[in-house]
Design an enzyme around this catalytic site. Structure first.
Site, PDB file in Angstrom:
ATOM      1  N   ILE A 155     101.578  15.126  29.722  1.00 30.66           N
ATOM      2  CA  ILE A 155     101.200  15.585  28.448  1.00 30.66           C
ATOM      3  C   ILE A 155     100.554  17.000  28.598  1.00 30.66           C
ATOM      4  O   ILE A 155     100.737  17.836  27.703  1.00 30.66           O
ATOM      5  CB  ILE A 155     100.429  14.425  27.681  1.00 30.66           C
ATOM      6  CG1 ILE A 155     100.169  14.937  26.142  1.00 30.66           C
ATOM      7  CG2 ILE A 155      98.905  14.431  28.364  1.00 30.66           C
ATOM      8  CD1 ILE A 155     101.538  15.018  25.468  1.00 30.66           C
ATOM      9  N   SER A 184      92.425  19.274  39.153  1.00 27.99           N
ATOM     10  CA  SER A 184      93.705  18.438  39.383  1.00 27.99           C
ATOM     11  C   SER A 184      93.759  18.230  40.808  1.00 27.99           C
ATOM     12  O   SER A 184      93.685  18.815  41.914  1.00 27.99           O
ATOM     13  CB  SER A 184      95.013  19.461  39.080  1.00 27.99           C
ATOM     14  OG  SER A 184      96.070  18.798  39.465  1.00 27.99           O
ATOM     15  N   ARG A 185      94.065  16.820  41.292  1.00 26.66           N
ATOM     16  CA  ARG A 185      94.418  16.539  42.654  1.00 26.66           C
ATOM     17  C   ARG A 185      95.461  16.904  43.133  1.00 26.66           C
ATOM     18  O   ARG A 185      95.755  17.008  44.508  1.00 26.66           O
ATOM     19  CB  ARG A 185      94.246  14.951  42.683  1.00 26.66           C
ATOM     20  CG  ARG A 185      92.940  14.375  41.991  1.00 26.66           C
ATOM     21  CD  ARG A 185      92.932  13.018  41.452  1.00 26.66           C
ATOM     22  NE  ARG A 185      94.297  12.796  40.885  1.00 26.66           N
ATOM     23  CZ  ARG A 185      94.966  11.626  40.682  1.00 26.66           C
ATOM     24  NH1 ARG A 185      94.403  10.423  41.208  1.00 26.66           N
ATOM     25  NH2 ARG A 185      96.276  11.416  39.990  1.00 26.66           N
ATOM     26  N   ASP A 235      99.983   1.856  24.455  1.00 24.45           N
ATOM     27  CA  ASP A 235      99.754   3.330  24.718  1.00 24.45           C
ATOM     28  C   ASP A 235     100.711   4.165  23.768  1.00 24.45           C
ATOM     29  O   ASP A 235     100.233   4.947  23.062  1.00 24.45           O
ATOM     30  CB  ASP A 235     100.118   3.626  26.057  1.00 24.45           C
ATOM     31  CG  ASP A 235     100.254   5.286  26.681  1.00 24.45           C
ATOM     32  OD1 ASP A 235      99.085   5.830  26.632  1.00 24.45           O
ATOM     33  OD2 ASP A 235     101.059   5.821  26.240  1.00 24.45           O
ATOM     34  N   LYS A 269      94.303  10.580  23.692  1.00 26.51           N
ATOM     35  CA  LYS A 269      94.065   9.412  23.147  1.00 26.51           C
ATOM     36  C   LYS A 269      94.755   8.250  24.361  1.00 26.51           C
ATOM     37  O   LYS A 269      95.649   8.770  25.075  1.00 26.51           O
ATOM     38  CB  LYS A 269      95.109   9.080  22.188  1.00 26.51           C
ATOM     39  CG  LYS A 269      96.446   9.659  21.878  1.00 26.51           C
ATOM     40  CD  LYS A 269      97.560   9.249  22.775  1.00 26.51           C
ATOM     41  CE  LYS A 269      97.910   7.657  23.013  1.00 26.51           C
ATOM     42  NZ  LYS A 269      98.984   7.507  23.701  1.00 26.51           N
TER      43      LYS A 269
HETATM   44  P1  NAP Z   1     100.374  11.099  33.608  1.00 30.61           P
HETATM   45  O1  NAP Z   1     101.419  12.281  33.682  1.00 30.61           O
HETATM   46  O2  NAP Z   1     101.052  10.046  34.386  1.00 30.61           O
HETATM   47  O3  NAP Z   1      99.082  11.639  34.351  1.00 30.61           O
HETATM   48  C1  NAP Z   1      98.380  12.666  34.038  1.00 30.61           C
HETATM   49  C2  NAP Z   1      97.820  13.311  34.960  1.00 30.61           C
HETATM   50  O4  NAP Z   1      96.404  12.603  35.407  1.00 30.61           O
HETATM   51  C3  NAP Z   1      98.351  13.090  36.595  1.00 30.61           C
HETATM   52  O5  NAP Z   1      99.410  14.031  36.527  1.00 30.61           O
HETATM   53  C4  NAP Z   1      97.007  13.384  37.314  1.00 30.61           C
HETATM   54  O6  NAP Z   1      96.703  14.779  37.274  1.00 30.61           O
HETATM   55  C5  NAP Z   1      95.938  12.629  36.643  1.00 30.61           C
HETATM   56  N1  NAP Z   1      95.834  11.271  37.200  1.00 30.61           N
HETATM   57  C6  NAP Z   1      96.893  10.269  37.258  1.00 30.61           C
HETATM   58  N2  NAP Z   1      95.964   9.274  37.485  1.00 30.61           N
HETATM   59  C7  NAP Z   1      94.903   9.313  37.772  1.00 30.61           C
HETATM   60  C8  NAP Z   1      93.720   8.706  38.020  1.00 30.61           C
HETATM   61  N3  NAP Z   1      93.736   7.391  38.436  1.00 30.61           N
HETATM   62  N4  NAP Z   1      92.676   9.321  38.080  1.00 30.61           N
HETATM   63  C9  NAP Z   1      92.351  10.459  37.790  1.00 30.61           C
HETATM   64  N5  NAP Z   1      93.496  11.446  37.566  1.00 30.61           N
HETATM   65  C10 NAP Z   1      94.855  10.722  37.379  1.00 30.61           C
HETATM   66  O7  NAP Z   1     100.157  10.773  32.462  1.00 30.61           O
HETATM   67  P2  NAP Z   1     100.456  11.647  30.876  1.00 30.61           P
HETATM   68  O8  NAP Z   1     101.688  10.895  30.335  1.00 30.61           O
HETATM   69  O9  NAP Z   1     100.190  12.886  30.920  1.00 30.61           O
HETATM   70  O10 NAP Z   1      99.281  10.776  29.999  1.00 30.61           O
HETATM   71  C11 NAP Z   1      97.882  11.124  29.952  1.00 30.61           C
HETATM   72  C12 NAP Z   1      97.269  10.778  28.590  1.00 30.61           C
HETATM   73  O11 NAP Z   1      97.623  11.480  27.803  1.00 30.61           O
HETATM   74  C13 NAP Z   1      97.278   9.186  28.513  1.00 30.61           C
HETATM   75  O12 NAP Z   1      96.215   8.802  28.033  1.00 30.61           O
HETATM   76  C14 NAP Z   1      98.598   9.190  27.506  1.00 30.61           C
HETATM   77  O13 NAP Z   1      98.191   8.122  26.614  1.00 30.61           O
HETATM   78  C15 NAP Z   1      98.189  10.508  26.682  1.00 30.61           C
HETATM   79  N6  NAP Z   1      99.579  11.219  26.170  1.00 30.61           N
HETATM   80  C16 NAP Z   1     100.369  11.094  26.795  1.00 30.61           C
HETATM   81  C17 NAP Z   1     101.635  11.574  26.149  1.00 30.61           C
HETATM   82  C18 NAP Z   1     103.216  11.574  26.683  1.00 30.61           C
HETATM   83  O14 NAP Z   1     104.222  11.758  26.112  1.00 30.61           O
HETATM   84  N7  NAP Z   1     103.274  11.320  27.786  1.00 30.61           N
HETATM   85  C19 NAP Z   1     101.591  11.962  24.725  1.00 30.61           C
HETATM   86  C20 NAP Z   1     100.644  11.992  24.052  1.00 30.61           C
HETATM   87  C21 NAP Z   1      99.417  11.369  24.827  1.00 30.61           C
HETATM   88  P3  NAP Z   1      96.334  15.758  38.737  1.00 30.61           P
HETATM   89  O15 NAP Z   1      97.414  15.262  39.650  1.00 30.61           O
HETATM   90  O16 NAP Z   1      96.365  16.952  38.176  1.00 30.61           O
HETATM   91  O17 NAP Z   1      94.924  15.162  39.090  1.00 30.61           O
END
Ligand code: NAP
Length: 311
Positions: free
Chosen positions: A17, A39-40, A171, A93
């Site tokens: 996101i 960012s890790r 989610d 969110k």
């Molecule tokens: P993601 O790509 O799986 O993870 C986001 C980033 O968070 C990872 O790339 C990593 O970044 C970091 N991360 C992952 N696991 C972690 C952990 N255990 N502890 C700390 N950092 C961690 O997820 P995403 O889809 O972007 O979603 C993230 C949030 O945005 C969620 O709450 C989701 O509901 C919301 N969201 C997502 C979407 C969508 O379409 N995907 C839409 C709206 C809202 P680094 O490697 O940079 O640390």
């Protein structure tokens, strides 16, 4: 063009996101400048990165605002650290894993005199404000929510979704509830829930929910991650004075079958506009209503075993 008085902002968790929505929205907002990332996995090319948020906060006292884009399991500790360091905080969110976590963050933000913005991006979809305005004078009688998407297409590799605190199908489903609680003039309460939980997962893959509201209002919702094909993110509202239909996650609106022309600044550009507005006003925006409905589904819901999920 970034303004001279733009707020230096750090992005935390550079995943799907952050790359799809936050980075373009920040780049297009003259009121913010992307100063650093935590960012890790290396962050964004050309932008200062710290592997840990604590190191970023210590190294960059000039970073006044922090936008948290990690999975919800990591949100509270990061938000707390940023608020204790007197930074304004924007939360993806859901705003936390639990209701109490978010209440504690709201109290801390108030005590620290900084802004906390718990975002609900779907509320900024183009059809939501016009739907709310239309329903203000037309009492809703029956609502049907259908939120179905293929988890393998929309959440590839997201193991956190299947772990406690990751919400499973809630989610995306919480987006529907964020719209529901924004467009209805009064509250609804959950009266029944069936949660279908794969035997190898901690969170539901599908659910059926029933809610009740004032004056006989009934709401039924089906969220399903097992759907194959084009997603369905639809909300239909029957009123005494016609039918309202929001589709495409709130981006499309029909009133009595007639498609409406909508102004659309984009959900994430509008979120950052609002974050800037809140900071300027010295205010916070933390609405727990969608998270409370999800918490109630986990409190009241019957857990039914479902087929194991393998990506
Ligand atoms: P993601 O790509 O799986 O993870 C986001 C980033 O968070 C990872 O790339 C990593 O970044 C970091 N991360 C992952 N696991 C972690 C952990 N255990 N502890 C700390 N950092 C961690 O997820 P995403 O889809 O972007 O979603 C993230 C949030 O945005 C969620 O709450 C989701 O509901 C919301 N969201 C997502 C979407 C969508 O379409 N995907 C839409 C709206 C809202 P680094 O490697 O940079 O640390």
């Amino acid at each position: 063009m970034t303004r001279a008085d733009a707020i230096d902002l750090a992005l935390v968790g550079v995943g799907k996101i952050a790359r799809d929505q936050h980075l373009p929205a920040i780049a297009a907002d003259a009121g913010f400048r992307l100063a650093a990332t935590a960012s890790r996995s290396g962050g964004v090319e050309g932008v200062e990165n710290h592997a840990e948020l604590d190191a970023l906060l210590a190294a960059r006292p000039d970073v006044a605002a922090v936008s948290l884009c990690q999975p919800p399991q990591a949100r509270y500790e990061a938000a707390r650290a940023a608020l204790l360091a007197r930074r304004h905080v924007m939360l993806e969110k859901p705003p936390g894993q639990t209701v109490a976590e978010v209440q504690a963050l709201a109290d801390l933000a108030a005590a620290q005199g900084v802004t906390l913005f718990a975002t609900w991006h779907s509320r900024h979809a183009a059809g939501v404000a016009p739907a709310r305005d239309w329903l203000a004078s037309r009492p809703a009688r029956r609502v049907r929510i259908t939120w179905q998407e293929d988890v393998r297409e929309w959440h590839p590799g997201q193991t956190w979704i299947w772990q406690a605190g990751g919400l499973g199908v809630f989610d995306p489903g919480i987006n529907a509830l964020s719209i529901l609680t924004a467009i209805l003039p009064g509250p609804v309460r959950l009266t029944a829930a069936d949660l279908h939980v794969p035997t190898n997962c901690e969170t539901p893959i599908a659910c059926d929910l029933v809610f009740a509201g004032a004056e006989g209002l009934s709401v039924e919702a089906r969220f399903d991650f097992r759907w194959e094909g084009p997603p369905r993110w639809d909300i239909e509202v029957e009123t005494d004075a016609g039918l309202l239909r929001l589709a495409k996650g709130g981006a499309a609106l029909e009133l009595d079958g007639a498609p409406q022309r909508l102004e659309d600044p984009g959900e994430y550009p509008d979120l950052y506009r609002r974050f800037g507005e809140l900071i300027a006003a010295g205010a916070s925006d933390v609405d727990l209503a969608p998270l409370v409905l999800v918490a109630d589904a986990f409190l009241l819901g019957r857990r039914l075993p479902a087929e194991p999920f393998h990506e």
